[in-house]
Design an enzyme around this catalytic site. Sequence first.
Site, mmCIF file in Angstrom:
data_model
loop_
_atom_site.group_PDB
_atom_site.id
_atom_site.type_symbol
_atom_site.label_atom_id
_atom_site.label_comp_id
_atom_site.label_asym_id
_atom_site.label_seq_id
_atom_site.Cartn_x
_atom_site.Cartn_y
_atom_site.Cartn_z
ATOM 1 N N SER A 8 0.828 -1.208 0.000
ATOM 2 C CA SER A 8 0.000 0.000 0.000
ATOM 3 C C SER A 8 0.862 1.258 0.000
ATOM 4 C CB SER A 8 -0.938 -0.004 1.201
ATOM 5 O OG SER A 8 -0.261 -0.405 2.355
ATOM 6 N N HIS A 58 -2.018 -2.710 -6.520
ATOM 7 C CA HIS A 58 -2.584 -2.378 -5.217
ATOM 8 C C HIS A 58 -4.099 -2.559 -5.261
ATOM 9 C CE1 HIS A 58 -3.276 0.891 -1.923
ATOM 10 N NE2 HIS A 58 -3.289 -0.320 -1.414
ATOM 11 N N GLU A 76 -4.890 -0.145 -8.280
ATOM 12 C CA GLU A 76 -3.930 0.933 -8.514
ATOM 13 C C GLU A 76 -2.660 0.246 -9.036
ATOM 14 O OE1 GLU A 76 -2.600 2.971 -4.926
ATOM 15 O OE2 GLU A 76 -2.627 4.905 -5.957
ATOM 16 N N ASN A 109 -3.275 6.150 -1.135
ATOM 17 C CA ASN A 109 -2.980 6.438 0.271
ATOM 18 C C ASN A 109 -2.387 7.815 0.502
ATOM 19 O OD1 ASN A 109 -4.041 4.230 1.667
ATOM 20 N ND2 ASN A 109 -2.436 2.946 0.795
HETATM 21 N N1 CAA Z 1 -16.565 -10.837 -0.483
HETATM 22 C C1 CAA Z 1 -17.603 -10.816 -1.315
HETATM 23 N N2 CAA Z 1 -18.612 -9.918 -1.220
HETATM 24 C C2 CAA Z 1 -18.573 -9.029 -0.215
HETATM 25 C C3 CAA Z 1 -17.498 -8.980 0.696
HETATM 26 C C4 CAA Z 1 -16.468 -9.937 0.536
HETATM 27 N N3 CAA Z 1 -15.386 -9.961 1.337
HETATM 28 N N4 CAA Z 1 -17.727 -7.970 1.579
HETATM 29 C C5 CAA Z 1 -18.884 -7.384 1.206
HETATM 30 N N5 CAA Z 1 -19.406 -8.017 0.129
HETATM 31 C C6 CAA Z 1 -20.591 -7.647 -0.631
HETATM 32 C C7 CAA Z 1 -21.878 -7.937 0.080
HETATM 33 O O1 CAA Z 1 -22.337 -9.237 -0.210
HETATM 34 C C8 CAA Z 1 -22.799 -6.894 -0.504
HETATM 35 O O2 CAA Z 1 -23.283 -7.289 -1.784
HETATM 36 P P1 CAA Z 1 -24.590 -6.618 -2.466
HETATM 37 O O3 CAA Z 1 -24.259 -5.162 -2.719
HETATM 38 O O4 CAA Z 1 -24.761 -7.395 -3.733
HETATM 39 O O5 CAA Z 1 -25.691 -6.763 -1.473
HETATM 40 C C9 CAA Z 1 -21.901 -5.695 -0.722
HETATM 41 O O6 CAA Z 1 -20.581 -6.224 -0.774
HETATM 42 C C10 CAA Z 1 -22.034 -4.703 0.383
HETATM 43 O O7 CAA Z 1 -21.751 -5.340 1.618
HETATM 44 P P2 CAA Z 1 -22.664 -5.242 2.937
HETATM 45 O O8 CAA Z 1 -24.096 -5.109 2.563
HETATM 46 O O9 CAA Z 1 -22.255 -6.335 3.871
HETATM 47 O O10 CAA Z 1 -22.159 -3.945 3.677
HETATM 48 P P3 CAA Z 1 -21.973 -2.474 3.161
HETATM 49 O O11 CAA Z 1 -23.070 -2.031 2.264
HETATM 50 O O12 CAA Z 1 -21.657 -1.714 4.392
HETATM 51 O O13 CAA Z 1 -20.662 -2.561 2.279
HETATM 52 C C11 CAA Z 1 -18.346 -2.297 2.118
HETATM 53 C C12 CAA Z 1 -19.460 -3.024 2.803
HETATM 54 C C13 CAA Z 1 -18.302 -2.709 0.638
HETATM 55 C C14 CAA Z 1 -17.078 -2.758 2.808
HETATM 56 C C15 CAA Z 1 -18.590 -0.754 2.224
HETATM 57 O O14 CAA Z 1 -18.821 -0.416 3.549
HETATM 58 C C16 CAA Z 1 -17.438 0.065 1.690
HETATM 59 O O15 CAA Z 1 -17.349 0.312 0.499
HETATM 60 N N6 CAA Z 1 -16.548 0.525 2.604
HETATM 61 C C17 CAA Z 1 -15.358 1.291 2.235
HETATM 62 C C18 CAA Z 1 -14.337 0.347 1.677
HETATM 63 C C19 CAA Z 1 -13.055 1.034 1.361
HETATM 64 O O16 CAA Z 1 -12.894 2.242 1.404
HETATM 65 N N7 CAA Z 1 -12.056 0.208 1.011
HETATM 66 C C20 CAA Z 1 -10.746 0.698 0.729
HETATM 67 C C21 CAA Z 1 -9.913 0.586 1.968
HETATM 68 S S1 CAA Z 1 -8.296 1.157 1.676
HETATM 69 C C22 CAA Z 1 -7.503 -0.195 1.081
HETATM 70 O O17 CAA Z 1 -8.002 -1.279 0.995
HETATM 71 C C23 CAA Z 1 -6.140 0.003 0.621
HETATM 72 C C24 CAA Z 1 -5.106 0.440 1.531
HETATM 73 O O18 CAA Z 1 -3.971 0.506 1.053
HETATM 74 C C25 CAA Z 1 -5.267 0.833 2.929
#
Ligand code: CAA
Length: 295
Positions: free
Chosen positions: A118, A139, A151, A189
């Site tokens: 990251s 990424h 990314e 990031n």
């Molecule tokens: N595998 C498969 N499907 C998944 C999953 C997984 N691990 N996690 C969630 N899902 C699916 C769910 O089944 C659901 O599907 P539908 O839309 O078809 O119903 C969908 O994703 C949404 O999940 P939830 O309903 O459980 O919950 P939510 O609406 O709160 O969404 C989330 C969860 C997608 C995590 C959402 O909260 C989100 O987008 N959060 C922000 C995520 C983010 O910013 N990620 C980047 C982090 S930074 C990074 O990763 C890089 C770094 O370098 C730090």
Amino acid sequence: MKNISVIGCGTMGNGIAHVFAMNGFKVQLIDINEVALQKALEKISNNLERQVGKQVITAEQKTETLANINTTTDLKTGVGNADLVIEAATENINIKLQLFKDIDANAPSHCILSSNTSSISITKIAAQTNRPDKVIGMHFMNPVPVMKLVEVINGYKTSKEVTETIMTLSKNIGKTPTLVNDYPGFVANRILMPMINEAIITLNEGVAGVEEIDTVMKLGMAHPMGPLQLADFIGLDVCLAIMNVLNDGLGNPKYAPSPLLINMVTSGDLGIKSGRGFYDYSHGGKELVVAPNFK
Ligand code: CAA
């Protein structure tokens, strides 16, 4: 390109293995810990089941996906047939640099070596190998099966052909690759972490509470999670490591990590993975409960 080796079976590694296997690639999932590998397979199976439940895939596709994944604790055999290695081990520079020396010594000469880092320099990683033209950053974002972005980071010596191959491959697994250059924090990031750090500084200065800060960003800016909840989701240790890379690499005091973030990491409050961060997950995390320190 057929054989993909993924190193590290934590949240990112198992998500990456899941997506490649679901798209018909043969995946070797490699980790030093056999128990962690079994847990990762369980996690992948549960996440696939979630997708079956949502009718994103069929039960048959779930079975085929799982059949595409092999696990091993032996790096040498794990990368021996790879066309592409994706390293998703701990975000620790010394571990990564040593790993890339070992991967380079054991992967076939045509194999592209990529890192899901990251924030660690791709150019530095590439310099550990005898094939810096074939080293690139991929990424992925958490949760990998859901988030569309890859990314793609060009190191100083990454060849055009390798960049094109990785851009095409990322599209073939349903992602949207976005090409950036190797600079501290890349783009994701460089922008995300100062926002999270600023949210923590805002909390520490008493401007508002945990829920208030997250609500402002969720409802005011349509972010799916507030920055403090997102920090818990990413892991506060990862957030701190990335802030340190920005602070060291960009030499501007605006990137200094919040003392509260440092204290929380030192105390072991790392977010979801440790059961407590800005929120308390000891009750299963179904409902967001502010951690006792911030009530
Ligand atoms: N595998 C498969 N499907 C998944 C999953 C997984 N691990 N996690 C969630 N899902 C699916 C769910 O089944 C659901 O599907 P539908 O839309 O078809 O119903 C969908 O994703 C949404 O999940 P939830 O309903 O459980 O919950 P939510 O609406 O709160 O969404 C989330 C969860 C997608 C995590 C959402 O909260 C989100 O987008 N959060 C922000 C995520 C983010 O910013 N990620 C980047 C982090 S930074 C990074 O990763 C890089 C770094 O370098 C730090």
